[in-house]
Design an enzyme around this catalytic site. Structure first.
Site, PDB file in Angstrom:
ATOM      1  N   LEU A  52       0.822  -1.207   0.000  1.00 21.56           N
ATOM      2  CA  LEU A  52       0.000   0.000   0.000  1.00 21.56           C
ATOM      3  C   LEU A  52       0.858   1.261   0.000  1.00 21.56           C
ATOM      4  O   LEU A  52       1.697   1.452   0.898  1.00 21.56           O
ATOM      5  CB  LEU A  52      -0.926  -0.002   1.224  1.00 21.56           C
ATOM      6  CG  LEU A  52      -1.862   1.202   1.360  1.00 21.56           C
ATOM      7  CD1 LEU A  52      -2.855   1.246   0.206  1.00 21.56           C
ATOM      8  CD2 LEU A  52      -2.588   1.163   2.706  1.00 21.56           C
ATOM      9  N   ASP A  53       0.645   2.116  -1.018  1.00 25.01           N
ATOM     10  CA  ASP A  53       1.315   3.415  -1.139  1.00 25.01           C
ATOM     11  C   ASP A  53       2.841   3.300  -1.157  1.00 25.01           C
ATOM     12  O   ASP A  53       3.551   4.217  -0.739  1.00 25.01           O
ATOM     13  CB  ASP A  53       0.891   4.359   0.003  1.00 25.01           C
ATOM     14  CG  ASP A  53      -0.596   4.670  -0.035  1.00 25.01           C
ATOM     15  OD1 ASP A  53      -1.180   4.665  -1.136  1.00 25.01           O
ATOM     16  OD2 ASP A  53      -1.173   4.925   1.041  1.00 25.01           O
ATOM     17  N   GLU A  54       3.350   2.179  -1.642  1.00 26.44           N
ATOM     18  CA  GLU A  54       4.800   1.961  -1.685  1.00 26.44           C
ATOM     19  C   GLU A  54       5.336   1.864  -3.110  1.00 26.44           C
ATOM     20  O   GLU A  54       6.528   1.633  -3.313  1.00 26.44           O
ATOM     21  CB  GLU A  54       5.164   0.676  -0.926  1.00 26.44           C
ATOM     22  CG  GLU A  54       4.993   0.762   0.588  1.00 26.44           C
ATOM     23  CD  GLU A  54       6.144   1.477   1.268  1.00 26.44           C
ATOM     24  OE1 GLU A  54       7.086   1.879   0.569  1.00 26.44           O
ATOM     25  OE2 GLU A  54       6.091   1.639   2.496  1.00 26.44           O
TER      26      GLU A  54
END
Length: 287
Positions: free
Chosen positions: A229-231
């Protein structure tokens, strides 16, 4: 009649002779180079290049140009793409309740700033939620999100993605976390606009997180979507200065403007073949 323009993008292990081989090949084929950009990632030992050229031969075709370039690509172990610049990408937009990014993309598309075809809009809210927007004849798919039926909803979403024949999926403030299976299928062709300056304040309610920390700069980030997530690899970012006077709601309002312009810049980069993946990062060749 103007000559047809093409763009080739490539990355490969760095070694001497790549630029000479590529430019020499294009010249020998009777092409005229209009733009050329390159980058050596000395840490990773990889070379990146973007070339725009016009084919002066009247019988030049995309298939023929690709076939002629293949031996060069194989010689240098390239990951590459050669594309006709007149070809319009098909983009599928995913959205939730907040529609400011969707509205901005639609406006820029209608005014010709974003040269693409909108393959459809997928929303987890009904069409009436966006009644103030002119969705015209754009295919609209209402796929309500339900925690208990996430797999079934994603199966329908994948059906839409496949049937729309889209080149790119854009999460235009689509506030749902995609499964690992779906992000794997969409690797390298799904972009998210995150309402924060990553890698800080990941996950939900980032402006509220930022407000609690008393930050003096807020921002927005576009990145490729991955299972983490969001990486995913970051593409574009921007910021605005805030003060202790600004509430979390003020930051959300300011953030909307940042999100719109960051997403628009990212789409322009993508549509003009300026974004190349580089492991956990990207190389973005500026206009």
């Amino acid at each position: 009649m103007a000559a047809a323009q093409f763009v080739v993008t490539l990355s490969c292990p760095d070694r001497p002779g790549i630029v000479a081989a590529v430019s020499g090949h294009l010249a020998a084929q009777g092409n005229n180079i209009l733009e050329a950009q390159q980058f050596d990632d000395t840490d990773m030992g990889r070379f990146f290049m973007r070339i725009v050229f016009e084919a002066l031969a009247t019988d030049a075709t995309l298939t023929g140009l690709q076939a002629a370039f293949t031996p060069i690509a194989e010689r240098f172990d390239m990951q590459w793409q050669l594309r006709d610049r007149s070809e319009r990408r098909r983009v599928l937009l995913l959205v939730s309740k907040f529609d400011h990014c969707l509205a901005d993309v639609l406006y820029r598309w209608r005014t010709g700033e974003l040269s693409m075809d909108i393959a459809g809009i997928v929303a987890n809210h009904p069409r009436e939620t966006y009644r103030h927007l002119d969705l015209d004849a754009i295919p609209f798919h209402y796929l309500p999100a339900n925690r208990d039926h996430k797999a079934a909803q994603e199966a329908l979403l994948w059906q839409v993605i496949e049937q729309s024949q889209c080149d790119l999926v854009v999460l235009a403030r689509y506030m749902q976390v995609l499964s690992n299976e779906l992000t794997t299928k969409l690797a390298g062709r799904c972009i998210n606009i995150h309402h924060s300056f990553l890698p800080g304040f990941k996950g939900a309610r980032p402006y509220h997180q930022a407000h609690r920390r008393g930050v003096k700069l807020i921002g927005a980030t576009t990145h490729f979507v991955t299972a983490e997530l969001d990486e995913g690899p970051i593409i574009e970012q921007d910021i605005e200065r805030v003060t202790h006077h600004d509430t979390a709601e003020d930051m959300i309002r300011i953030g909307r403007d940042i999100e719109r312009r960051v997403l628009a810049r990212t789409l322009r980069h993508y549509l003009d073949d300026r974004i190349l993946l580089n492991g956990s990062k990207t190389v973005v060749f500026a206009a």
